[in-house]
Design a protein around this motif. Structure first.
Motif, PDB file in Angstrom:
ATOM      1  N   GLN A 108       0.810  -1.211   0.000  1.00 21.50           N
ATOM      2  CA  GLN A 108       0.000   0.000   0.000  1.00 21.50           C
ATOM      3  C   GLN A 108       0.844   1.262   0.000  1.00 21.50           C
ATOM      4  O   GLN A 108       0.448   2.293  -0.560  1.00 21.50           O
ATOM      5  CB  GLN A 108      -0.965   0.007   1.197  1.00 21.50           C
ATOM      6  CG  GLN A 108      -0.325   0.116   2.570  1.00 21.50           C
ATOM      7  CD  GLN A 108       0.057  -1.236   3.157  1.00 21.50           C
ATOM      8  OE1 GLN A 108       0.170  -2.237   2.424  1.00 21.50           O
ATOM      9  NE2 GLN A 108       0.222  -1.288   4.474  1.00 21.50           N
ATOM     10  N   GLU A 109       2.037   1.194   0.584  1.00 22.92           N
ATOM     11  CA  GLU A 109       2.910   2.367   0.576  1.00 22.92           C
ATOM     12  C   GLU A 109       3.592   2.551  -0.780  1.00 22.92           C
ATOM     13  O   GLU A 109       3.834   3.682  -1.214  1.00 22.92           O
ATOM     14  CB  GLU A 109       3.936   2.274   1.702  1.00 22.92           C
ATOM     15  CG  GLU A 109       3.324   2.407   3.087  1.00 22.92           C
ATOM     16  CD  GLU A 109       4.383   2.509   4.179  1.00 22.92           C
ATOM     17  OE1 GLU A 109       5.499   2.992   3.897  1.00 22.92           O
ATOM     18  OE2 GLU A 109       4.081   2.093   5.308  1.00 22.92           O
ATOM     19  N   ILE A 110       3.918   1.458  -1.437  1.00 25.66           N
ATOM     20  CA  ILE A 110       4.442   1.563  -2.803  1.00 25.66           C
ATOM     21  C   ILE A 110       3.419   2.273  -3.682  1.00 25.66           C
ATOM     22  O   ILE A 110       3.745   3.207  -4.426  1.00 25.66           O
ATOM     23  CB  ILE A 110       4.767   0.165  -3.370  1.00 25.66           C
ATOM     24  CG1 ILE A 110       5.897  -0.493  -2.579  1.00 25.66           C
ATOM     25  CG2 ILE A 110       5.136   0.272  -4.853  1.00 25.66           C
ATOM     26  CD1 ILE A 110       6.139  -1.940  -2.971  1.00 25.66           C
ATOM     27  N   ALA A 111       2.168   1.841  -3.574  1.00 30.97           N
ATOM     28  CA  ALA A 111       1.104   2.447  -4.374  1.00 30.97           C
ATOM     29  C   ALA A 111       0.961   3.931  -4.066  1.00 30.97           C
ATOM     30  O   ALA A 111       0.826   4.767  -4.975  1.00 30.97           O
ATOM     31  CB  ALA A 111      -0.215   1.717  -4.118  1.00 30.97           C
ATOM     32  N   ALA A 112       1.003   4.290  -2.782  1.00 30.18           N
ATOM     33  CA  ALA A 112       0.832   5.692  -2.386  1.00 30.18           C
ATOM     34  C   ALA A 112       1.989   6.554  -2.859  1.00 30.18           C
ATOM     35  O   ALA A 112       1.797   7.713  -3.264  1.00 30.18           O
ATOM     36  CB  ALA A 112       0.669   5.782  -0.868  1.00 30.18           C
ATOM     37  N   GLN A 113       3.224   6.026  -2.816  1.00 30.88           N
ATOM     38  CA  GLN A 113       4.389   6.786  -3.266  1.00 30.88           C
ATOM     39  C   GLN A 113       4.258   7.167  -4.740  1.00 30.88           C
ATOM     40  O   GLN A 113       4.554   8.308  -5.132  1.00 30.88           O
ATOM     41  CB  GLN A 113       5.667   5.974  -3.040  1.00 30.88           C
ATOM     42  CG  GLN A 113       6.117   5.874  -1.601  1.00 30.88           C
ATOM     43  CD  GLN A 113       6.856   7.114  -1.125  1.00 30.88           C
ATOM     44  OE1 GLN A 113       7.462   7.849  -1.908  1.00 30.88           O
ATOM     45  NE2 GLN A 113       6.805   7.354   0.176  1.00 30.88           N
ATOM     46  N   PHE A 114       3.820   6.232  -5.560  1.00 29.92           N
ATOM     47  CA  PHE A 114       3.634   6.517  -6.975  1.00 29.92           C
ATOM     48  C   PHE A 114       2.410   7.407  -7.211  1.00 29.92           C
ATOM     49  O   PHE A 114       2.483   8.411  -7.929  1.00 29.92           O
ATOM     50  CB  PHE A 114       3.471   5.224  -7.771  1.00 29.92           C
ATOM     51  CG  PHE A 114       4.750   4.494  -8.080  1.00 29.92           C
ATOM     52  CD1 PHE A 114       5.910   5.174  -8.415  1.00 29.92           C
ATOM     53  CD2 PHE A 114       4.785   3.098  -8.077  1.00 29.92           C
ATOM     54  CE1 PHE A 114       7.085   4.493  -8.722  1.00 29.92           C
ATOM     55  CE2 PHE A 114       5.952   2.412  -8.382  1.00 29.92           C
ATOM     56  CZ  PHE A 114       7.096   3.106  -8.712  1.00 29.92           C
ATOM     57  N   ALA A 115       1.291   7.046  -6.614  1.00 27.94           N
ATOM     58  CA  ALA A 115       0.036   7.730  -6.920  1.00 27.94           C
ATOM     59  C   ALA A 115       0.049   9.182  -6.456  1.00 27.94           C
ATOM     60  O   ALA A 115      -0.394  10.082  -7.184  1.00 27.94           O
ATOM     61  CB  ALA A 115      -1.136   6.983  -6.286  1.00 27.94           C
ATOM     62  N   GLY A 116       0.548   9.439  -5.251  1.00 31.40           N
ATOM     63  CA  GLY A 116       0.577  10.811  -4.759  1.00 31.40           C
ATOM     64  C   GLY A 116       1.426  11.707  -5.632  1.00 31.40           C
ATOM     65  O   GLY A 116       1.079  12.870  -5.885  1.00 31.40           O
ATOM     66  N   THR A 117       2.533  11.180  -6.118  1.00 35.83           N
ATOM     67  CA  THR A 117       3.419  11.965  -6.974  1.00 35.83           C
ATOM     68  C   THR A 117       2.777  12.228  -8.325  1.00 35.83           C
ATOM     69  O   THR A 117       2.794  13.363  -8.827  1.00 35.83           O
ATOM     70  CB  THR A 117       4.766  11.237  -7.143  1.00 35.83           C
ATOM     71  OG1 THR A 117       5.316  10.996  -5.855  1.00 35.83           O
ATOM     72  CG2 THR A 117       5.730  12.059  -7.971  1.00 35.83           C
ATOM     73  N   SER A 118       2.198  11.204  -8.927  1.00 35.16           N
ATOM     74  CA  SER A 118       1.527  11.414 -10.214  1.00 35.16           C
ATOM     75  C   SER A 118       0.376  12.400 -10.077  1.00 35.16           C
ATOM     76  O   SER A 118       0.159  13.247 -10.960  1.00 35.16           O
ATOM     77  CB  SER A 118       1.027  10.077 -10.767  1.00 35.16           C
ATOM     78  OG  SER A 118       2.100   9.261 -11.200  1.00 35.16           O
ATOM     79  N   ASP A 119      -0.372  12.319  -8.971  1.00 35.92           N
ATOM     80  CA  ASP A 119      -1.465  13.268  -8.738  1.00 35.92           C
ATOM     81  C   ASP A 119      -0.948  14.696  -8.664  1.00 35.92           C
ATOM     82  O   ASP A 119      -1.518  15.617  -9.265  1.00 35.92           O
ATOM     83  CB  ASP A 119      -2.201  12.929  -7.438  1.00 35.92           C
ATOM     84  CG  ASP A 119      -3.082  11.695  -7.536  1.00 35.92           C
ATOM     85  OD1 ASP A 119      -3.315  11.211  -8.665  1.00 35.92           O
ATOM     86  OD2 ASP A 119      -3.537  11.210  -6.482  1.00 35.92           O
ATOM     87  N   ALA A 120       0.126  14.906  -7.917  1.00 35.18           N
ATOM     88  CA  ALA A 120       0.665  16.259  -7.756  1.00 35.18           C
ATOM     89  C   ALA A 120       1.194  16.804  -9.072  1.00 35.18           C
ATOM     90  O   ALA A 120       0.981  17.973  -9.410  1.00 35.18           O
ATOM     91  CB  ALA A 120       1.754  16.258  -6.689  1.00 35.18           C
ATOM     92  N   ILE A 121       1.904  15.960  -9.844  1.00 34.52           N
ATOM     93  CA  ILE A 121       2.440  16.404 -11.134  1.00 34.52           C
ATOM     94  C   ILE A 121       1.300  16.732 -12.095  1.00 34.52           C
ATOM     95  O   ILE A 121       1.321  17.759 -12.779  1.00 34.52           O
ATOM     96  CB  ILE A 121       3.377  15.337 -11.719  1.00 34.52           C
ATOM     97  CG1 ILE A 121       4.662  15.234 -10.874  1.00 34.52           C
ATOM     98  CG2 ILE A 121       3.711  15.642 -13.178  1.00 34.52           C
ATOM     99  CD1 ILE A 121       5.539  14.054 -11.223  1.00 34.52           C
ATOM    100  N   GLU A 122       0.293  15.883 -12.138  1.00 35.81           N
ATOM    101  CA  GLU A 122      -0.825  16.131 -13.043  1.00 35.81           C
ATOM    102  C   GLU A 122      -1.582  17.396 -12.655  1.00 35.81           C
ATOM    103  O   GLU A 122      -1.953  18.204 -13.515  1.00 35.81           O
ATOM    104  CB  GLU A 122      -1.771  14.934 -13.051  1.00 35.81           C
ATOM    105  CG  GLU A 122      -2.939  15.092 -14.024  1.00 35.81           C
ATOM    106  CD  GLU A 122      -3.829  13.877 -14.087  1.00 35.81           C
ATOM    107  OE1 GLU A 122      -4.512  13.692 -15.112  1.00 35.81           O
ATOM    108  OE2 GLU A 122      -3.858  13.105 -13.100  1.00 35.81           O
TER     109      GLU A 122
END
Length: 247
Positions: A108-122
């Protein structure tokens, strides 16, 4: 993490982001066929940071493009800087939220590390990244599987000049670049060091004199399948392909 992405999505920083995009002219490099000419992809990790704008100016002066792997919490803290990178015509990749060793994290932390970053960049640039690089380039099957679920291809590198180790020794970083770069190299650098920006300013004319075109990862490698891994973490055998320039 989610709070930062929501804050940006809600538009509280929209005015600053819009102004930043408008003030950063895009690189004017024309499309390049890297199957027909020599290309190299410079990549910059760990930003945005205090030296990023100077680096962008140097790249613009040389009509060069590059790929920036941005850390999510830094994008959230300074969205205008991330917007300037995009506005300058550079490619942006996901460098996780806080630069951990992803192979040590639960799923779940792997997923959050990727998803939060992609959300912020987008939210900041209007474009969701399709490339990712983990802290230190550490990868295992779980990390690749999550990258695939999130539509991310993982990009490591072919050339590592150890600029973070050679921070005070610009000549050492330059020596590795001279020795290792060959056509279609992906080069790992960091725009978080003033000396790295100094090296880039000095080295771009060398690459140009040797007939190299400075392009993004995607321009050079083409679209990569989500969940795929390109490159490694070490230098290969020396290429000794470059001829130095006077001065």
């Amino acid at each position: 993490m989610g709070a930062w992405a929501r804050r940006i999505r809600n538009g509280l920083l929209a005015a600053a982001v819009g102004a930043a995009v408008g003030s950063a002219p895009a690189a004017t490099a024309q499309p390049v066929d890297c199957a027909a000419v020599k290309c190299v992809a410079l990549t910059f990790d760990d930003g945005p940071g205090p030296y990023t704008d100077r680096l962008l100016q140097i790249l613009r002066e040389h009509h060069a493009r590059a790929t920036f792997f941005l850390i999510g919490d830094k994008v959230a803290a300074d969205p205008a800087a991330a917007a300037r990178i995009a506005g300058a015509g550079m490619e942006i990749g996901n460098h996780t939220w806080s630069h951990p060793d992803m192979t040590t994290l639960p799923p779940q932390e792997i997923a959050a590390q990727f998803a939060g970053t992609s959300d912020a960049i987008e939210a900041t640039t209007g474009q969701r990244p399709t490339l990712a690089r983990t802290g230190g380039g550490t990868i295992d099957d779980a990390v690749l599987a999550e990258a695939q679920r999130q539509g991310l291809a993982v990009i490591n590198w072919d050339v590592v000049p150890f600029d973070w180790i050679n921070d005070a020794d610009v000549s050492a970083t330059r020596e590795v670049l001279m020795r290792q770069i060959r056509p279609n190299s992906v080069v790992l650098l960091h725009d978080t060091f003033a000396t790295t920006v100094d090296v880039v300013a000095e080295f771009l004319p060398v690459l140009e004199a040797n007939g190299y075109h400075l392009v993004t990862v995607t321009e050079m490698l083409g679209p990569r399948p989500p969940g795929s891994l390109y490159g490694g973490r070490d230098n290969g055998p020396p290429a000794d392909e470059l001829v130095d320039t006077p001065g």
